[in-house]
Design a protein around this motif. Structure first.
Motif: not given
Length: 307
Positions: A281-297
Motif C-alpha cells: 500500500a505504501a509504495f503503491g501510493g508512491i508509484f501512483l504519484l510518480i506515474l501522475l508526474y510522468v503523465l503530467k510531463e
C-alpha cells in the motif's frame, strides 16, 4: 503470521524461546557485542544483542501517525491531480495550499518528530517499514510544487526550511532503519549459537545497516533533491540572470525523479518480508504519484509540441 517463518532453520534454536520477542530484539537492537570464540572455522564471529531501543508506544500513537501520513498523501494526490489542469492550477495551488503538503511547515515537523520517535512507533504502523515511503513522499512533494511567486526573502526562507527539514528527516529515518536492516542481516546471514536468545555465529563481521538492504535515508536521492531546492533559491535570487542555471536545475529535477523511482522499485523488491500488505500500500501510493508526474510531463510536452 509467525514472523520467523521466513527465516532459515536453526538447529540450536531452543523451544522455550519466545520467537516474537527474539524478532523484536533483533530488529530493535542498537548495540551488537562481538565476543571472542574458539571455533574459528564454524563460528569466527560470535555476536549478541547488548542494548535495544525502549518498548513501543501504545497503538494510539501509531494510529495518529497513520492518520497524519494518510492525510498528507491524500492532499498531495489531490493537488497533483488538480494541477494537471492548467485552468484549475491557479485556484488549487494557491499559497495556502503549500502548508498542507508533506514538505510544508506544518506536516514536515510532525513527520520529523515521528521519525525521531520511530523505533518506538512499531505496532500498527511501524516506521521501520513505512518510514522510507514517507520520506519519498516528502521528496516528491518538495520537487512537485514550487511557489516561485513569493518574494525573494519569503521564498528563500521557505525553501531553506524545507531543505533543513528533509536533511533532519533523513538522519532520523536512518536511526530507525539502520538497526532494522542490521537485525535483518543478523537473522538471515547467521546461525543461532544457542548461548542466548540473541547469540549468533557469523562467517563475516556484522556491519551497521547490514549488507542485505542497502537503502539509506541520507542518500544520493536526498542529496539531489536538496541540490534542486538550493538551485531554486539561487535562480530566484538571480532572476533573469539565472541563464544556464535554469536548464541545469531542470536536468537535476528529472534525475531526482529517476532516483526516487529507483529507490521505490528497490525497496519494493528488497525489503524484509514482513508487513507485506502495508508495504504494498505504501509504495503503491508512491508509484501512483510518480506515474501522475510522468503523465503530467508527457501532456505538457505534447501540448507544447502541438502549439
Amino acid at each position: 503470521m509467525n514472523m520467523l517463518l521466513w527465516l532459515p532453520k536453526y538447529p540450536t534454536f531452543q523451544a522455550g524461546w519466545d520467537q516474537e520477542e527474539i524478532h523484536a530484539t533483533f530488529f530493535k537492537c542498537i548495540s551488537w557485542q562481538v565476543e571472542e570464540t574458539l571455533d574459528t572455522i564454524n563460528c569466527p564471529y560470535h555476536y549478541f544483542c547488548e542494548k535495544t531501543y525502549p518498548s513501543n508506544y501504545s497503538p494510539a500513537v501509531d494510529i495518529l501517525v497513520l492518520l497524519l501520513t494518510t492525510a498528507s498523501y491524500l492532499v498531495t494526490l489531490v493537488i497533483v491531480i488538480m494541477s494537471m489542469s492548467s485552468r484549475r492550477e491557479k485556484i488549487i495551488l494557491g499559497q495556502s495550499k503549500r502548508f498542507l503538503l508533506p514538505s510544508g511547515p506544518i506536516s514536515l515537523p510532525l513527520i520529523i518528530l515521528a521519525f525521531a520517535k520511530g523505533p518506538q512507533i512499531n505496532t500498527i504502523f511501524p516506521m521501520s517499514c513505512t518510514g522510507p515511503a514517507i520520506l519519498l513522499l516528502v521528496l516528491i512533494s518538495a520537487l512537485s510544487f514550487d511557489n516561485a511567486t513569493d518574494k525573494d526573502i519569503k521564498y528563500t526562507f521557505f525553501v531553506a526550511s524545507t531543505v533543513s527539514g528533509i536533511l533532519h528527516a533523513s538522519l532520523y529515518l536512518d536511526s530507525v532503519v539502520l538497526p532494522y536492516y542490521t537485525g535483518f542481516d543478523a537473522l538471515m546471514s547467521s546461525t543461532f549459537s544457542g548461548e542466548c536468545a540473541s547469540c549468533v555465529c557469523r562467517k563475516e563481521a556484522l556491519v551497521v545497516g547490514g549488507k542485505l538492504v542497502r537503502y539509506r535515508g541520507w542518500s544520493m536521492t536526498t542529496c539531489f533533491v536538496v541540490g534542486v531546492l538550493c538551485l531554486r533559491i539561487v535562480c530566484k535570487i538571480s532572476g533573469e540572470n539565472a541563464g544556464k542555471l535554469v536548464s541545469f536545475k531542470a536536468l537535476l529535477e528529472r534525475f531526482s525523479w529517476i532516483l526516487i523511482t529507483v529507490d521505490c522499485v528497490y525497496l519494493t523488491a528488497n525489503s524484509p518480508p514482513e508487513r507485506v500488505m502495508l508495504r504494498v500500500a505504501a509504495f503503491g501510493g508512491i508509484f501512483l504519484l510518480i506515474l501522475l508526474y510522468v503523465l503530467k510531463e508527457a501532456c505538457t510536452h505534447i501540448t507544447q509540441w502541438l502549439m
